[in-house]
Design a protein around this motif. Sequence first.
Motif, short mmCIF file in Angstrom:
data_model
loop_
_atom_site.label_atom_id
_atom_site.label_comp_id
_atom_site.label_asym_id
_atom_site.label_seq_id
_atom_site.Cartn_x
_atom_site.Cartn_y
_atom_site.Cartn_z
N SER A 171 0.85 -1.20 0.00
CA SER A 171 0.00 0.00 0.00
C SER A 171 0.88 1.24 0.00
O SER A 171 2.09 1.16 0.22
CB SER A 171 -0.91 0.00 1.24
OG SER A 171 -0.14 0.02 2.42
N GLY A 172 0.25 2.38 -0.24
CA GLY A 172 0.95 3.65 -0.14
C GLY A 172 1.24 4.35 -1.45
O GLY A 172 1.76 5.46 -1.45
N GLY A 173 0.95 3.70 -2.56
CA GLY A 173 1.20 4.34 -3.84
C GLY A 173 0.24 5.49 -4.10
O GLY A 173 -0.73 5.69 -3.38
N GLY A 174 0.55 6.23 -5.15
CA GLY A 174 -0.33 7.34 -5.51
C GLY A 174 0.37 8.29 -6.45
O GLY A 174 1.43 7.99 -7.00
N ARG A 199 10.72 -5.70 -14.99
CA ARG A 199 10.75 -5.51 -13.55
C ARG A 199 12.20 -5.47 -13.08
O ARG A 199 13.03 -6.27 -13.51
CB ARG A 199 9.98 -6.63 -12.84
CG ARG A 199 9.74 -6.40 -11.38
CD ARG A 199 8.85 -7.49 -10.79
NE ARG A 199 7.54 -7.52 -11.42
CZ ARG A 199 6.52 -8.27 -10.99
NH1 ARG A 199 6.68 -9.03 -9.91
NH2 ARG A 199 5.37 -8.25 -11.61
N GLU A 200 12.48 -4.52 -12.19
CA GLU A 200 13.85 -4.39 -11.69
C GLU A 200 13.86 -4.34 -10.17
O GLU A 200 12.90 -3.86 -9.54
CB GLU A 200 14.52 -3.13 -12.25
CG GLU A 200 13.87 -1.82 -11.82
CD GLU A 200 14.65 -0.60 -12.28
OE1 GLU A 200 15.72 -0.75 -12.88
OE2 GLU A 200 14.17 0.53 -12.02
N LEU A 201 14.94 -4.82 -9.61
CA LEU A 201 15.10 -4.79 -8.16
C LEU A 201 15.43 -3.38 -7.70
O LEU A 201 16.33 -2.74 -8.25
CB LEU A 201 16.22 -5.76 -7.75
CG LEU A 201 16.59 -5.78 -6.27
CD1 LEU A 201 15.43 -6.30 -5.43
CD2 LEU A 201 17.83 -6.64 -6.05
N VAL A 202 14.71 -2.92 -6.69
CA VAL A 202 14.97 -1.61 -6.10
C VAL A 202 15.92 -1.77 -4.91
O VAL A 202 16.89 -1.04 -4.77
CB VAL A 202 13.66 -0.95 -5.66
CG1 VAL A 202 13.94 0.33 -4.87
CG2 VAL A 202 12.77 -0.67 -6.86
N ALA A 216 6.21 3.87 -11.70
CA ALA A 216 6.21 2.43 -11.91
C ALA A 216 5.19 1.79 -10.97
O ALA A 216 4.69 2.44 -10.04
CB ALA A 216 7.59 1.84 -11.64
N VAL A 217 4.93 0.53 -11.23
CA VAL A 217 4.23 -0.28 -10.24
C VAL A 217 5.31 -0.89 -9.34
O VAL A 217 6.26 -1.50 -9.84
CB VAL A 217 3.39 -1.38 -10.91
CG1 VAL A 217 2.73 -2.25 -9.83
CG2 VAL A 217 2.34 -0.76 -11.82
N TYR A 218 5.14 -0.70 -8.06
CA TYR A 218 6.11 -1.19 -7.09
C TYR A 218 5.57 -2.45 -6.43
O TYR A 218 4.42 -2.47 -5.96
CB TYR A 218 6.39 -0.11 -6.04
CG TYR A 218 7.29 0.98 -6.57
CD1 TYR A 218 6.81 1.91 -7.48
CD2 TYR A 218 8.63 1.06 -6.20
CE1 TYR A 218 7.63 2.90 -8.00
CE2 TYR A 218 9.45 2.05 -6.71
CZ TYR A 218 8.95 2.96 -7.61
OH TYR A 218 9.77 3.94 -8.12
N TYR A 219 6.40 -3.46 -6.41
CA TYR A 219 6.02 -4.75 -5.85
C TYR A 219 6.91 -5.10 -4.67
O TYR A 219 8.13 -4.88 -4.72
CB TYR A 219 6.17 -5.86 -6.89
CG TYR A 219 5.31 -5.72 -8.12
CD1 TYR A 219 5.76 -5.03 -9.24
CD2 TYR A 219 4.04 -6.30 -8.17
CE1 TYR A 219 4.97 -4.92 -10.37
CE2 TYR A 219 3.25 -6.19 -9.30
CZ TYR A 219 3.72 -5.50 -10.39
OH TYR A 219 2.94 -5.39 -11.52
N CYS A 220 6.31 -5.68 -3.66
CA CYS A 220 7.14 -6.22 -2.59
C CYS A 220 7.25 -7.73 -2.77
O CYS A 220 6.36 -8.39 -3.32
CB CYS A 220 6.59 -5.88 -1.21
SG CYS A 220 4.94 -6.48 -0.86
N ASN A 221 8.37 -8.21 -2.32
CA ASN A 221 8.70 -9.63 -2.45
C ASN A 221 9.25 -10.10 -1.11
O ASN A 221 10.05 -9.39 -0.49
CB ASN A 221 9.74 -9.80 -3.56
CG ASN A 221 10.39 -11.16 -3.58
OD1 ASN A 221 11.31 -11.44 -2.81
ND2 ASN A 221 9.90 -12.02 -4.43
N LEU A 236 0.82 1.33 -7.50
CA LEU A 236 1.25 2.25 -8.55
C LEU A 236 1.73 3.56 -7.96
O LEU A 236 1.02 4.19 -7.17
CB LEU A 236 0.10 2.51 -9.52
CG LEU A 236 0.37 3.52 -10.64
CD1 LEU A 236 1.49 3.04 -11.55
CD2 LEU A 236 -0.91 3.76 -11.44
N VAL A 237 2.90 3.96 -8.39
CA VAL A 237 3.46 5.27 -8.03
C VAL A 237 3.59 6.07 -9.32
O VAL A 237 4.25 5.63 -10.27
CB VAL A 237 4.83 5.13 -7.36
CG1 VAL A 237 5.49 6.49 -7.16
CG2 VAL A 237 4.69 4.40 -6.02
N THR A 238 2.96 7.23 -9.34
CA THR A 238 3.02 8.11 -10.50
C THR A 238 3.63 9.43 -10.08
O THR A 238 3.11 10.09 -9.16
CB THR A 238 1.63 8.34 -11.10
OG1 THR A 238 1.04 7.09 -11.45
CG2 THR A 238 1.72 9.22 -12.35
#
Length: 112
Positions: A6-9, A41-44, A87-92, A107-109
């Motif tokens: 959560s937390g995107g926007g 997809r890339e690792l942050v 980007a769309v941010y994913y947690c793993n 999604l973070v815009t």
Amino acid sequence: VQLQASGGGLVQPGGSLRLSCAASESLFSFSWYRQAPGKQRELVGTVTSNGNTVYADSVKGQFTISRDNTKNTVYLQMNSLKPEDTAVYYCNGITRERFAYWGQGTLVTVSS
């Protein structure tokens, strides 16, 4: 294992956001990935069980990963955001048995 991100926007360039990812149980390590439109997809970055962190060169000094083991939650603090961070941010999450689980993405815009 379930992961809830959560937390995107929408945020203006130069702004900040903090993403959260809550896991249904304790995990050995957490990572954040992102996928920009039309890109792979890339690792942050990654945070291990003892709090050690590693980051992609593109976000060093800009993003900070932390975790709260009491809440089984990982955070991604993003500062000085740029349009290219959109980007769309994913947690793993990785268990001690090395099983991997993914959150649903948030999604973070970054745009004015």
